[in-house]
Design an enzyme around this catalytic site. Sequence first.
Site, PDB file in Angstrom:
ATOM      1  CE1 TYR A   1      -3.908   2.165   0.668  1.00  0.00           C
ATOM      2  CE2 TYR A   1      -2.485   3.347   2.350  1.00  0.00           C
ATOM      3  CZ  TYR A   1      -4.443   3.491   2.063  1.00  0.00           C
ATOM      4  OH  TYR A   1      -4.796   4.192   1.737  1.00  0.00           O
TER       5      TYR A   1
ATOM      6  CE  LYS B   1      -3.425   5.315  -1.426  1.00  0.00           C
ATOM      7  NZ  LYS B   1      -4.836   5.372  -2.092  1.00  0.00           N
TER       8      LYS B   1
HETATM    9  P1  NAP Z   1     -14.114   3.069   1.282  1.00  0.00           P
HETATM   10  O1  NAP Z   1     -14.851   3.514   1.747  1.00  0.00           O
HETATM   11  O2  NAP Z   1     -13.191   1.709   1.244  1.00  0.00           O
HETATM   12  O3  NAP Z   1     -14.086   3.360  -0.485  1.00  0.00           O
HETATM   13  C1  NAP Z   1     -12.705   3.633  -1.564  1.00  0.00           C
HETATM   14  C2  NAP Z   1     -13.936   3.021  -3.012  1.00  0.00           C
HETATM   15  O4  NAP Z   1     -13.422   2.657  -3.938  1.00  0.00           O
HETATM   16  C3  NAP Z   1     -14.898   2.171  -2.637  1.00  0.00           C
HETATM   17  O5  NAP Z   1     -15.913   2.907  -2.574  1.00  0.00           O
HETATM   18  C4  NAP Z   1     -14.689   1.219  -3.711  1.00  0.00           C
HETATM   19  O6  NAP Z   1     -16.191   0.647  -4.468  1.00  0.00           O
HETATM   20  C5  NAP Z   1     -14.220   1.634  -4.114  1.00  0.00           C
HETATM   21  N1  NAP Z   1     -13.033   0.586  -5.251  1.00  0.00           N
HETATM   22  C6  NAP Z   1     -11.933  -0.222  -4.834  1.00  0.00           C
HETATM   23  N2  NAP Z   1     -11.747  -1.147  -5.561  1.00  0.00           N
HETATM   24  C7  NAP Z   1     -12.501  -0.229  -6.894  1.00  0.00           C
HETATM   25  C8  NAP Z   1     -12.445  -0.913  -8.359  1.00  0.00           C
HETATM   26  N3  NAP Z   1     -10.976  -1.504  -8.548  1.00  0.00           N
HETATM   27  N4  NAP Z   1     -12.397   0.427  -9.200  1.00  0.00           N
HETATM   28  C9  NAP Z   1     -13.606   1.068  -8.591  1.00  0.00           C
HETATM   29  N5  NAP Z   1     -13.637   1.763  -7.750  1.00  0.00           N
HETATM   30  C10 NAP Z   1     -12.908   0.723  -7.060  1.00  0.00           C
HETATM   31  O7  NAP Z   1     -12.001   3.425   1.557  1.00  0.00           O
HETATM   32  P2  NAP Z   1     -11.788   5.177   1.694  1.00  0.00           P
HETATM   33  O8  NAP Z   1     -10.839   5.808   2.968  1.00  0.00           O
HETATM   34  O9  NAP Z   1     -13.111   6.372   1.527  1.00  0.00           O
HETATM   35  O10 NAP Z   1     -10.448   5.326   0.815  1.00  0.00           O
HETATM   36  C11 NAP Z   1     -10.788   6.707  -0.558  1.00  0.00           C
HETATM   37  C12 NAP Z   1      -9.511   6.929  -0.103  1.00  0.00           C
HETATM   38  O11 NAP Z   1      -8.990   7.301   0.424  1.00  0.00           O
HETATM   39  C13 NAP Z   1      -8.164   5.246  -1.500  1.00  0.00           C
HETATM   40  O12 NAP Z   1      -7.425   5.223  -1.730  1.00  0.00           O
HETATM   41  C14 NAP Z   1      -7.703   4.914   0.046  1.00  0.00           C
HETATM   42  O13 NAP Z   1      -6.067   4.901  -0.033  1.00  0.00           O
HETATM   43  C15 NAP Z   1      -7.740   6.538   0.540  1.00  0.00           C
HETATM   44  N6  NAP Z   1      -7.162   6.822   2.308  1.00  0.00           N
HETATM   45  C16 NAP Z   1      -8.032   6.450   3.193  1.00  0.00           C
HETATM   46  C17 NAP Z   1      -7.489   6.480   4.030  1.00  0.00           C
HETATM   47  C18 NAP Z   1      -8.198   5.917   6.036  1.00  0.00           C
HETATM   48  O14 NAP Z   1      -7.534   6.006   6.370  1.00  0.00           O
HETATM   49  N7  NAP Z   1      -9.741   5.705   5.396  1.00  0.00           N
HETATM   50  C19 NAP Z   1      -6.518   7.260   4.496  1.00  0.00           C
HETATM   51  C20 NAP Z   1      -5.798   7.529   3.612  1.00  0.00           C
HETATM   52  C21 NAP Z   1      -5.958   7.876   2.256  1.00  0.00           C
HETATM   53  P3  NAP Z   1     -16.519  -0.676  -4.919  1.00  0.00           P
HETATM   54  O15 NAP Z   1     -15.970  -1.737  -4.618  1.00  0.00           O
HETATM   55  O16 NAP Z   1     -17.734  -0.750  -4.988  1.00  0.00           O
HETATM   56  O17 NAP Z   1     -15.502  -1.204  -6.029  1.00  0.00           O
END
Ligand code: NAP
Length: 253
Positions: free
Chosen positions: A151, A155
């Site tokens: 990961y 990133k």
């Molecule tokens: P989340 O609620 O799990 O959202 C991720 C979304 O990406 C889901 O709606 C998922 O929907 C979609 N997704 C996953 N694989 C995909 C694919 N192959 N094609 C299209 N869509 C896909 O998590 P989140 O925390 O909001 O994450 C959003 C972004 O923020 C990510 O890039 C994550 O790495 C980043 N981030 C998160 C955190 C944290 O602590 N939460 C911190 C830093 C960065 P489906 O599974 O339905 O496709």
Amino acid sequence: MPSDTTDNSIADKRVLITGGGSGIGADLARAFANAGAQVIIAGRTEAKLQQIAALHAKIDYRIADVTDAASVTALFADCDSLDIVIANAGAASSAPLRKTSLEDWQRMLDVNLTGVFLTLQAGLAKLSDGGRLMAVASTAGLKGYPYVAPYCAAKHGVIGLVRALAQETAKQGITVNALCPGFTETPLLDESLANISAKTGLSEAQARAQLTATNPQGRLIQPSDVSATALWLASPHAQAITGQAIAIAGGEL
Ligand code: NAP
């Protein structure tokens, strides 16, 4: 340019957000729609996308898998020109490096790095001059964390991609930036907490307290913190900001 607090520069902009069915992407969709933009969210699970699209008349959805080049091509072929593209879709998994299989490594790179490449490349072809490209990277793009090497590598790669593309697009007035949230309250974090709890024997509350303690402000980042930064980057006030990795992390970095 003097600052304008009654800024309505987002109104009627056309925005595409991947991973818009939950978490940060869903909040971004609502924030841009509330600011008057026309928003398309994309992801793999129709029920989640439908639920978010139902919240606002200005949110529409498409099904797409960002790891699949043909799916991303079809997603953008179906769009008119765009003003803002946000590559937000991502996923996390954790294991010590010595227990990380090639398959896990590849899965993390596919969704978190290749997915961003495909989205920004196709998005750029549809972007108006002066448009905005953003990627939701992570503090894991700027520092290391244990047990999430694939990961972190993906990133860090996103930030390299953003910095390079910003150089290519600067003359067109297109800005390209990475948003780097720290631990953020979303379904992805819930999954990580359950995982930590299963692997360490800590309760989920203890695991949450540990992650919260990494933030000097002593709180988890909220999706709305990320959306506020994205709205600013989309505004004319941020015209000079490009090629940046912006930590949204309460001072963690
Ligand atoms: P989340 O609620 O799990 O959202 C991720 C979304 O990406 C889901 O709606 C998922 O929907 C979609 N997704 C996953 N694989 C995909 C694919 N192959 N094609 C299209 N869509 C896909 O998590 P989140 O925390 O909001 O994450 C959003 C972004 O923020 C990510 O890039 C994550 O790495 C980043 N981030 C998160 C955190 C944290 O602590 N939460 C911190 C830093 C960065 P489906 O599974 O339905 O496709």
